[in-house]
Write a protein that holds these residues in place. Structure first.
Motif, PDB file in Angstrom:
ATOM      1  N   ASP A 229     -21.354  85.392  24.029  1.00 40.94           N
ATOM      2  CA  ASP A 229     -19.954  85.617  23.681  1.00 40.94           C
ATOM      3  C   ASP A 229     -19.843  85.417  22.173  1.00 40.94           C
ATOM      4  OD1 ASP A 229     -17.233  85.527  23.200  1.00 40.94           O
ATOM      5  OD2 ASP A 229     -16.914  83.620  24.247  1.00 40.94           O
ATOM      6  N   VAL A 230     -19.511  86.499  21.455  1.00 42.92           N
ATOM      7  CA  VAL A 230     -19.401  86.436  19.999  1.00 42.92           C
ATOM      8  C   VAL A 230     -17.925  86.373  19.619  1.00 42.92           C
ATOM      9  CG1 VAL A 230     -19.984  87.543  17.823  1.00 42.92           C
ATOM     10  CG2 VAL A 230     -21.520  87.774  19.790  1.00 42.92           C
ATOM     11  N   ALA A 231     -17.530  85.275  19.000  1.00 42.05           N
ATOM     12  CA  ALA A 231     -16.143  85.068  18.604  1.00 42.05           C
ATOM     13  C   ALA A 231     -15.832  85.870  17.334  1.00 42.05           C
ATOM     14  CB  ALA A 231     -15.888  83.584  18.364  1.00 42.05           C
ATOM     15  N   PRO A 232     -14.551  86.057  17.036  1.00 39.09           N
ATOM     16  CA  PRO A 232     -14.181  86.784  15.814  1.00 39.09           C
ATOM     17  C   PRO A 232     -14.768  86.179  14.538  1.00 39.09           C
ATOM     18  CG  PRO A 232     -12.292  86.625  17.270  1.00 39.09           C
ATOM     19  CD  PRO A 232     -13.365  85.782  17.878  1.00 39.09           C
ATOM     20  N   ASP A 233     -15.031  84.873  14.526  1.00 33.28           N
ATOM     21  CA  ASP A 233     -15.614  84.263  13.325  1.00 33.28           C
ATOM     22  C   ASP A 233     -17.129  84.420  13.254  1.00 33.28           C
ATOM     23  OD1 ASP A 233     -16.539  82.489  15.224  1.00 33.28           O
ATOM     24  OD2 ASP A 233     -15.532  80.726  14.396  1.00 33.28           O
ATOM     25  N   GLY A 234     -17.722  85.082  14.258  1.00 37.32           N
ATOM     26  CA  GLY A 234     -19.155  85.353  14.244  1.00 37.32           C
ATOM     27  C   GLY A 234     -20.001  84.373  15.016  1.00 37.32           C
ATOM     28  N   THR A 235     -19.459  83.231  15.411  1.00 37.50           N
ATOM     29  CA  THR A 235     -20.235  82.276  16.200  1.00 37.50           C
ATOM     30  C   THR A 235     -20.507  82.854  17.589  1.00 37.50           C
ATOM     31  OG1 THR A 235     -18.214  81.150  16.914  1.00 37.50           O
ATOM     32  CG2 THR A 235     -19.344  80.274  14.976  1.00 37.50           C
ATOM     33  N   ALA A 236     -21.646  82.466  18.164  1.00 38.97           N
ATOM     34  CA  ALA A 236     -22.091  83.066  19.420  1.00 38.97           C
ATOM     35  C   ALA A 236     -22.515  81.983  20.403  1.00 38.97           C
ATOM     36  CB  ALA A 236     -23.250  84.024  19.175  1.00 38.97           C
ATOM     37  N   LEU A 237     -21.952  82.019  21.606  1.00 41.95           N
ATOM     38  CA  LEU A 237     -22.280  81.083  22.676  1.00 41.95           C
ATOM     39  C   LEU A 237     -23.001  81.832  23.789  1.00 41.95           C
ATOM     40  CD1 LEU A 237     -21.972  78.284  24.100  1.00 41.95           C
ATOM     41  CD2 LEU A 237     -19.846  79.184  25.095  1.00 41.95           C
ATOM     42  N   ARG A 238     -24.143  81.325  24.190  1.00 44.31           N
ATOM     43  CA  ARG A 238     -24.888  81.945  25.291  1.00 44.31           C
ATOM     44  C   ARG A 238     -24.165  81.700  26.607  1.00 44.31           C
ATOM     45  NH1 ARG A 238     -30.326  79.266  26.082  1.00 44.31           N
ATOM     46  NH2 ARG A 238     -29.330  78.132  27.774  1.00 44.31           N
ATOM     47  N   ILE A 239     -23.977  82.767  27.396  1.00 46.16           N
ATOM     48  CA  ILE A 239     -23.282  82.622  28.674  1.00 46.16           C
ATOM     49  C   ILE A 239     -24.138  83.059  29.856  1.00 46.16           C
ATOM     50  CG2 ILE A 239     -20.981  82.763  27.679  1.00 46.16           C
ATOM     51  CD1 ILE A 239     -20.860  85.677  28.447  1.00 46.16           C
ATOM     52  N   ALA A 240     -25.247  83.753  29.604  1.00 41.62           N
ATOM     53  CA  ALA A 240     -26.162  84.128  30.682  1.00 41.62           C
ATOM     54  C   ALA A 240     -27.514  84.422  30.058  1.00 41.62           C
ATOM     55  CB  ALA A 240     -25.647  85.335  31.458  1.00 41.62           C
ATOM     56  N   ARG A 241     -28.567  84.283  30.853  1.00 36.85           N
ATOM     57  CA  ARG A 241     -29.896  84.598  30.329  1.00 36.85           C
ATOM     58  C   ARG A 241     -30.853  84.858  31.476  1.00 36.85           C
ATOM     59  NH1 ARG A 241     -33.175  79.204  28.486  1.00 36.85           N
ATOM     60  NH2 ARG A 241     -32.806  77.925  30.324  1.00 36.85           N
ATOM     61  N   GLY A 242     -31.942  85.544  31.153  1.00 37.05           N
ATOM     62  CA  GLY A 242     -32.991  85.802  32.121  1.00 37.05           C
ATOM     63  C   GLY A 242     -34.257  86.200  31.394  1.00 37.05           C
ATOM     64  N   GLN A 243     -35.373  86.109  32.067  1.00 42.02           N
ATOM     65  CA  GLN A 243     -36.644  86.421  31.445  1.00 42.02           C
ATOM     66  C   GLN A 243     -37.647  86.864  32.506  1.00 42.02           C
ATOM     67  OE1 GLN A 243     -35.167  83.253  30.479  1.00 42.02           O
ATOM     68  NE2 GLN A 243     -35.594  82.597  32.570  1.00 42.02           N
ATOM     69  N   VAL A 244     -38.619  87.647  32.077  1.00 42.43           N
ATOM     70  CA  VAL A 244     -39.652  88.115  32.985  1.00 42.43           C
ATOM     71  C   VAL A 244     -40.941  88.305  32.191  1.00 42.43           C
ATOM     72  CG1 VAL A 244     -39.160  90.583  32.667  1.00 42.43           C
ATOM     73  CG2 VAL A 244     -40.154  89.795  34.829  1.00 42.43           C
ATOM     74  N   GLN A 245     -42.075  88.120  32.856  1.00 41.82           N
ATOM     75  CA  GLN A 245     -43.383  88.322  32.231  1.00 41.82           C
ATOM     76  C   GLN A 245     -43.993  89.607  32.773  1.00 41.82           C
ATOM     77  OE1 GLN A 245     -47.285  85.714  32.771  1.00 41.82           O
ATOM     78  NE2 GLN A 245     -45.901  84.821  31.233  1.00 41.82           N
ATOM     79  N   VAL A 246     -44.515  90.420  31.871  1.00 44.01           N
ATOM     80  CA  VAL A 246     -45.092  91.718  32.224  1.00 44.01           C
ATOM     81  C   VAL A 246     -46.599  91.658  32.021  1.00 44.01           C
ATOM     82  CG1 VAL A 246     -45.048  94.201  31.797  1.00 44.01           C
ATOM     83  CG2 VAL A 246     -42.964  92.839  31.461  1.00 44.01           C
ATOM     84  N   LEU A 247     -47.353  91.945  33.077  1.00 42.79           N
ATOM     85  CA  LEU A 247     -48.801  91.972  33.012  1.00 42.79           C
ATOM     86  C   LEU A 247     -49.277  93.411  32.773  1.00 42.79           C
ATOM     87  CD1 LEU A 247     -49.503  89.631  36.072  1.00 42.79           C
ATOM     88  CD2 LEU A 247     -49.073  89.021  33.693  1.00 42.79           C
ATOM     89  N   ARG A 248     -50.449  93.548  32.168  1.00 41.67           N
ATOM     90  CA  ARG A 248     -50.976  94.860  31.781  1.00 41.67           C
ATOM     91  C   ARG A 248     -49.912  95.617  30.981  1.00 41.67           C
ATOM     92  NH1 ARG A 248     -52.025  95.080  37.219  1.00 41.67           N
ATOM     93  NH2 ARG A 248     -51.056  97.144  37.471  1.00 41.67           N
ATOM     94  N   ALA A 249     -49.375  94.921  29.994  1.00 39.03           N
ATOM     95  CA  ALA A 249     -48.231  95.445  29.247  1.00 39.03           C
ATOM     96  C   ALA A 249     -48.586  96.688  28.434  1.00 39.03           C
ATOM     97  CB  ALA A 249     -47.677  94.356  28.327  1.00 39.03           C
ATOM     98  N   GLU A 250     -49.874  96.904  28.134  1.00 44.56           N
ATOM     99  CA  GLU A 250     -50.254  98.102  27.386  1.00 44.56           C
ATOM    100  C   GLU A 250     -49.913  99.368  28.152  1.00 44.56           C
ATOM    101  OE1 GLU A 250     -52.388  95.693  28.425  1.00 44.56           O
ATOM    102  OE2 GLU A 250     -53.987  95.352  26.944  1.00 44.56           O
TER     103      GLU A 250
END
Length: 558
Positions: free
Chosen positions: A456-477
């Protein structure tokens, strides 16, 4: 030499007396008993709240004596126990594997005491939330209700590597450090990894050599994980259901484990019938989004701790009134009680997500826009993942994210972080429900981690994380299409604010950094930078799907 701070058990609270409760194999567990007293100083048989934890039943970190005092004032007997192998309890410190049996045996012991009426409830956070799931799996008839908070039934285990997988979860750095600190042996040993010195596994060996003993739990997991049974059967939900008040924090870093349990419970009608969900705007350490700055401190005073007891304990006490004391009706307890972060009070719903939410797709563009219109042409954007200079984690302590409530805006200016942003909201938008993403990625290295953060990016530019996720990819080439679960959200995005989606290849030190060589990160020595790529636009371009309250889709997707 590693700098190690050793911490032993605190003195038993003067409000309690300590018992040594014998388990079925003869091991005795240190157990504090707190009894409310009547006018003549004697306690009649009554209901008991059991708390089983590895963090010292008398210590300042978990302030169990204050919790017990609060529960006693409501007429409960309180039993607080050091789990096997921890602090004053006998036995080996083995993560997770003995909690089902030891929980059953402790409940059985409680029912045989003169101060017990045979009815037991359990309460607690994190590992002592896990011990509740373990005890429930044993189906002891005296266990009438549980109230696990910020936890999961698969808490703490290393990521499973299965042949043929193209994607898998990213490993937390705490996975291997926890059994070397909190679960090395009876006492706790505080020490930090040096992120500049590899391999990390060598630092682990140095610490154990310095202590003169090995960690059984560490050796169970590294270098080859041995997954010992946790429950009497494959899933704790194979057991007879126990009424459960299940509390999750929007900013709890362990929330994905809790939501996985919610999904399994929803697939089992008997458990779903006994399941009550509560979602609060807090992190793992019970710091809240709306905490005043004076309470956003690492070491809270006794006065501050006492002030937070009602919000920690009252929901469970109301639940226990119905399901332990048989006062009132289950209809008095909301099936789902949740806070819309950024607003006061709690909302109620019959299910999660609420039935009136809608999905909204937003697409990334090469110019950094994030909008409802999918760009026609596919383009590839890239960055360099350098494991020697990884993208830093936003909070020093991932478990206490809201203690710092960090501004994450600066991360978007890094050359190894991609950022895509919506136009300002024309009105308030309530984000309610799951957040997912899909993309096509590839890399020059053999393994690629993909981290997505929704801000969430406020009008003054500050940013609060509200959700996240991650994944690992094998044989990424070879490139791969990935789906990323960013969890669940309940958040008011205010008028004039923007949504920003960050994409990166690391998040250190919270997660182990991919070395770029294909070696497993904990034991890796060589570090190699490589290019990572993401498709935007076209059929396979980056898309994020957010859930919004009915009627808000047109505002967010304009």
């Amino acid at each position: 030499m590693v700098e190690i701070l050793r911490e032993g058990p605190a003195p038993t609270s003067p409000l309690a007396f300590e018992e040594r409760v014998r388990m079925r194999d003869g091991v005795r567990l240190a157990t504090d008993v707190y009894l409310p007293t009547g006018p003549e100083g004697e306690s009649e048989p009554g209901d008991t709240v059991l708390i089983r934890l590895p963090y010292d039943k008398s210590g300042a970190y978990t302030f169990i004596p204050l919790i017990a005092e609060y529960l006693m004032a409501r007429g409960y007997r309180v039993v607080a126990q050091d789990v096997r192998g921890k602090f004053r309890s006998e036995g080996d410190a083995m993560l997770f594997v003995n909690e089902a049996r030891d929980g059953y045996d402790t409940i059985e012991w409680i029912t045989q005491q003169a101060w017990s009426n045979g009815r037991v409830a359990m309460w607690g956070d994190s590992y002592y939330g896990y011990t509740q799931w373990a005890a429930a799996a044993t189906q002891h008839p005296a266990l009438k209700a549980i109230a696990p908070r910020v936890t999961g039934t698969r808490l703490g285990e290393p990521v499973v590597v299965r042949p043929g997988d193209r994607t898998r979860p990213v490993e937390w750095a705490i996975t291997y450090l926890y059994p070397l600190t909190w679960f090395h042996s009876q006492d706790v040993f505080h020490w930090d990894l040096d992120p500049e010195r590899r391999p990390f596994s060598a630092q682990a060996e140095e610490a154990m050599a310095q202590l003169g003993t090995r960690s059984l739990s560490y050796d169970q997991w590294y270098p080859r994980a041995v997954h010992l049974p946790r429950f009497p059967s494959a899933s704790p939900f194979d057991a007879r259901p126990v009424p459960t008040l299940h509390t999750i924090g929007w900013w709890d870093n362990c929330a994905p484990l809790a939501w996985a349990d919610v999904a399994e419970i929803q697939s089992r009608p008997a458990w779903a019938l006994h399941h009550f969900l509560r979602i609060e705007s807090m992190d793992h350490e019970s710091y809240y989004l709306d905490d005043p700055d004076v309470d956003r401190v690492e070491e809270r005073t006794e006065e501050q701790l006492r002030a937070q007891l009602p919000r920690m304990l009252d929901p469970a006490l109301e639940f226990f009134e119905v399901f332990v004391r048989d006062r009132g009706s289950h209809a008095d307890i909301p099936r789902v009680s949740w806070n819309l972060a950024g607003t006061p009070g709690m909302c109620a719903a019959e299910s999660w997500p609420p039935s009136d939410v809608e999905s909204c797709d937003l697409f990334a563009a090469a110019d950094g826009a994030l909008a409802a219109q999918r760009p026609d042409d596919a383009q590839t954007v890239e960055w360099v993942h350098d494991p020697a200079a990884p993208v830093p984690s936003s909070a020093e302590n991932a478990f206490a994210f809201l203690l710092e409530r960090p501004d994450e805006s600066a991360l978007s200016t890094r050359p190894d972080v991609l950022a895509f942003e919506t136009a300002p909201m024309a009105a308030h938008v309530d984000l309610v429900g799951p957040v997912t993403a899909a993309a096509r990625v590839e890399a020059d290295g053999p393994v690629m981690d993909v981290f997505l953060r929704l801000l969430d990016v406020a009008p003054d530019g500050t940013a609060l994380r509200i959700a996240r996720g991650q994944v690992q990819v094998l044989r990424a080439e070879e490139g791969a299409a990935v789906d990323v679960d960013l969890g669940q959200v309940g958040y008011r995005l205010r008028e004039g604010h923007r949504l920003r989606l960050q994409v990166a290849g690391s998040d250190s030190p919270e997660y182990l950094v991919q070395p770029g060589t294909g070696e497993e990160p904990w034991g890796a020595v060589e570090l190699r930078a490589h290019r990572q790529r993401l498709v935007v636009g076209g059929r396979d371009g980056l898309r994020i799907t957010v859930s919004v309250a009915a009627g808000a889709e047109g505002v967010i997707a304009r």
